[in-house]
Design an enzyme around this catalytic site. Structure first.
Site, PDB file in Angstrom:
ATOM      1  N   LYS A 166      -1.826   9.308  58.903  1.00 38.43           N
ATOM      2  CA  LYS A 166      -1.655   8.942  60.314  1.00 38.43           C
ATOM      3  C   LYS A 166      -1.697  10.196  61.194  1.00 38.43           C
ATOM      4  CE  LYS A 166       3.387   9.009  59.718  1.00 38.43           C
ATOM      5  NZ  LYS A 166       4.566   8.164  59.484  1.00 38.43           N
ATOM      6  N   TYR A 207       0.840  33.431  84.402  1.00 37.12           N
ATOM      7  CA  TYR A 207       1.395  32.603  85.474  1.00 37.12           C
ATOM      8  C   TYR A 207       2.845  32.947  85.769  1.00 37.12           C
ATOM      9  CZ  TYR A 207      -2.594  29.381  85.354  1.00 37.12           C
ATOM     10  OH  TYR A 207      -3.833  28.820  85.440  1.00 37.12           O
TER      11      TYR A 207
HETATM   12  C1  PLP Z   1       5.127   8.697  58.199  1.00 34.44           C
HETATM   13  C2  PLP Z   1       5.626   7.813  57.139  1.00 34.44           C
HETATM   14  C3  PLP Z   1       5.656   8.259  55.796  1.00 34.44           C
HETATM   15  C4  PLP Z   1       5.365   9.685  55.383  1.00 34.44           C
HETATM   16  O1  PLP Z   1       6.553  10.448  55.470  1.00 34.44           O
HETATM   17  P1  PLP Z   1       6.590  11.977  55.021  1.00 34.44           P
HETATM   18  O2  PLP Z   1       8.003  12.381  55.262  1.00 34.44           O
HETATM   19  O3  PLP Z   1       5.649  12.707  55.925  1.00 34.44           O
HETATM   20  O4  PLP Z   1       6.188  12.031  53.616  1.00 34.44           O
HETATM   21  C5  PLP Z   1       5.999   7.340  54.811  1.00 34.44           C
HETATM   22  N1  PLP Z   1       6.322   6.065  55.127  1.00 34.44           N
HETATM   23  C6  PLP Z   1       6.345   5.618  56.413  1.00 34.44           C
HETATM   24  C7  PLP Z   1       6.731   4.204  56.685  1.00 34.44           C
HETATM   25  C8  PLP Z   1       6.013   6.477  57.453  1.00 34.44           C
HETATM   26  O5  PLP Z   1       6.052   6.029  58.718  1.00 34.44           O
END
Ligand code: PLP
Length: 366
Positions: free
Chosen positions: A37, A262
Site C-alpha cells: 500500500k 526563505y
Molecule cells: C499496513 C498494514 C499491515 C502492514 O504492517 P507493517 O507493520 O508495516 O508490517 C498489515 N496489516 C494491515 C491490516 C495493515 O493495514
C-alpha cells in the site's frame, strides 16, 4: 539512468534479503502477504510488486485504486484490498481484487453486487475487530454472517483476519495475547460451520517478530520488507531498501552576515559555502528537518540543512566538504538516517518512507 535528478533507488537485493529474513522465521507452509500500500511505503508499488510477485503468495493494498494500478501493470497475484469502500466495490470486482469486508453495511453491499454480477465463489476476506477498534466485525456478528454465507453461492470466505494493536510493544503482551485468543475463537466458530478452511492471519511485521506462535496460515509484512524491524537488533538484520539520492545544483559562497533561504532563517556568522539540493518539502523532506535538524551526506561527510526547507530545494552547509555542482548528495541510504530523521521530526520511520512524494522518480535496482 538520469543521474542529474533526485531519485529514489529501490534496492531489489535488499527487498529479497528482508523477505527471506522473515521467511526463515516462518513455518514452511505459512504464506506471505506483501503489503504494498501507499506506493509500497513511499517507493513504487508496481516496481516492487513485479519484483516480489513470484516470491510471495498475496499482495495487500489499502484502497481499490491502488489495486487497480497493480492490475493495470499486469500483476496477476491475488490482491487483498484492506479498505475497499462501498463506492468502489464494482471496480473491485471488475479488476479481480479481493475485498476486506469489515461491517454489515459493506458486507451486504458486496453480497448484493456479487449476485448482480452473477459471481461464483468470489473470494472475500472478513476482518474482525479484536481490540484495535479501527475496522472490523465484532464476534457477535458471526451467527448472522454464517447465516448469510451458508445460503450464498456467490462468495466464499477466502480468509478471516484481524489486526494487532500493539504487536511492537512487549509491555502490551497481555493485551496482544487476548487479541490472539479472541481471533482463535472467531476462527473456530467459522471452522465449525464451513465446509472449507479460510486462510487465517493476524500478524504484521512486528507480530511475526514478537509472536511467532501467531503466524496462523499467513502473515502480512509491510515495513519489514522495507528494512525496519521493531527494535535495533531486528532492523540491523534487515537491509535498507529506500535509497534517496540527489545532486548538488549550485554552490554559493556566503559572506558573514548573509542569509540563506526563505524568511532569512539562517544568517551566517562567518563566511561559509552552501550547496543547493533539488529536493524539498514537496518531495518529502519535512520542514522539521530544516535549521540543522536534518542533513545530507556528500563525499562521506554530513552537510546540515541550513535555513528553512523550501518546497523544491534545500540548502546545506558544505564549508568543509570538497564538492562541486553535479556531485552526489545522499539524503538517506541507511535505516539509521531514516530513524534519525523520524526522531528529529517527531514521527516514525513509516511516515518518513511514505512521505517520499510521487514527484521523486523511482528506479528499482535488481
Ligand atoms: C499496513 C498494514 C499491515 C502492514 O504492517 P507493517 O507493520 O508495516 O508490517 C498489515 N496489516 C494491515 C491490516 C495493515 O493495514
Amino acid at each position: 539512468m538520469n543521474n542529474h535528478i533526485t531519485v529514489l533507488e529501490i534496492d531489489g537485493k535488499a527487498l529479497e534479503h528482508n523477505l527471506y529474513y522473515f521467511k526463515q522465521k516462518l513455518q514452511p507452509t505459512t504464506k506471505v502477504l506483501a503489503v504494498v500500500k501507499a506506493f509500497s511505503y513511499g517507493s513504487d508499488d508496481v516496481l516492487v510488486a513485479k519484483f516480489l510477485a513470484n516470491k510471495i503468495d498475496y499482495f495487500a493494498v489499502a484502497y481499490a485504486h491502488e489495486g487497480i494500478a497493480l492490475r493495470e501493470a499486469n500483476i496477476q497475484k491475488p490482491i487483498l484490498v484492506l479498505h475497499p469502500q462501498i463506492a468502489n466495490l464494482q471496480s473491485v470486482i471488475d479488476y479481480c481484487l479481493e475485498p476486506n469486508l469489515y461491517s454489515f453495511e459493506i458486507f451486504n453491499a458486496f453480497l448484493h453486487l456479487a449476485k448482480e454480477n452473477s459471481l461464483r465463489a468470489y473470494p472475500i476476506h472478513l476482518k474482525f475487530n479484536t481490540g484495535l477498534n479501527r475496522l472490523g466485525f465484532l464476534p457477535s456478528g458471526i451467527p448472522k454472517i454464517l447465516d448469510e454465507i451458508s445460503k450464498n453461492q456467490h462468495v466464499k470466505i477466502q480468509s478471516l483476519f484481524s489486526h494487532l494493536a500493539a504487536s511492537e510493544d512487549l509491555n502490551e503482551r497481555e493485551f496482544t495475547n487476548k487479541q490472539i485468543e479472541s481471533f482463535k475463537n472467531i476462527a473456530k466458530q467459522f471452522e465449525n460451520h464451513l465446509s472449507y478452511k479460510p486462510i487465517l492471519h493476524i500478524s504484521n511485521t512486528s507480530g511475526v517478530i514478537n509472536y511467532p506462535e501467531a503466524q496462523f496460515d499467513m502473515v502480512r509484512i509491510g515495513i519489514g520488507l522495507y528494512g525496519f524491524g521493531n527494535d535495533d537488533f531486528e532492523t540491523s538484520q534487515l537491509k535498507n531498501t529506500h535509497n534517496l539520492v540527489s545532486i548538488i545544483s549550485q554552490i554559493h559562497e556566503i559572506k558573514a552576515g548573509d542569509s540563506v533561504g526563505y524568511n532569512r532563517a539562517f544568517v551566517s556568522k562567518t563566511p561559509i559555502k552552501s550547496a543547493t539540493i533539488p529536493i524539498g518539502h514537496a518531495d518529502g523532506i519535512s520542514r522539521g528537518l530544516g535549521n540543522k535538524k536534518g542533513f545530507v551526506t556528500i563525499n562521506h561527510q554530513k552537510a546540515p540543512i541550513i535555513g528553512n526547507v523550501c518546497m523544491d530545494m534545500i540548502m546545506v552547509d558544505v564549508t568543509n566538504i570538497d564538492c562541486k555542482a553535479g556531485d552526489k548528495a545522499i539524503i538517506f541510504d541507511h535505516q539509521k538516517t531514516i530513524q534519525e530523521f523520524a526522531d528529529v521530526s517527531g514521527t516514525i520511520t513509516y511516515e518518513i518512507l511514505t512521505g517520499i512524494s510521487h514527484r521523486v522518480q523511482k528506479v528499482l535496482k535488481e
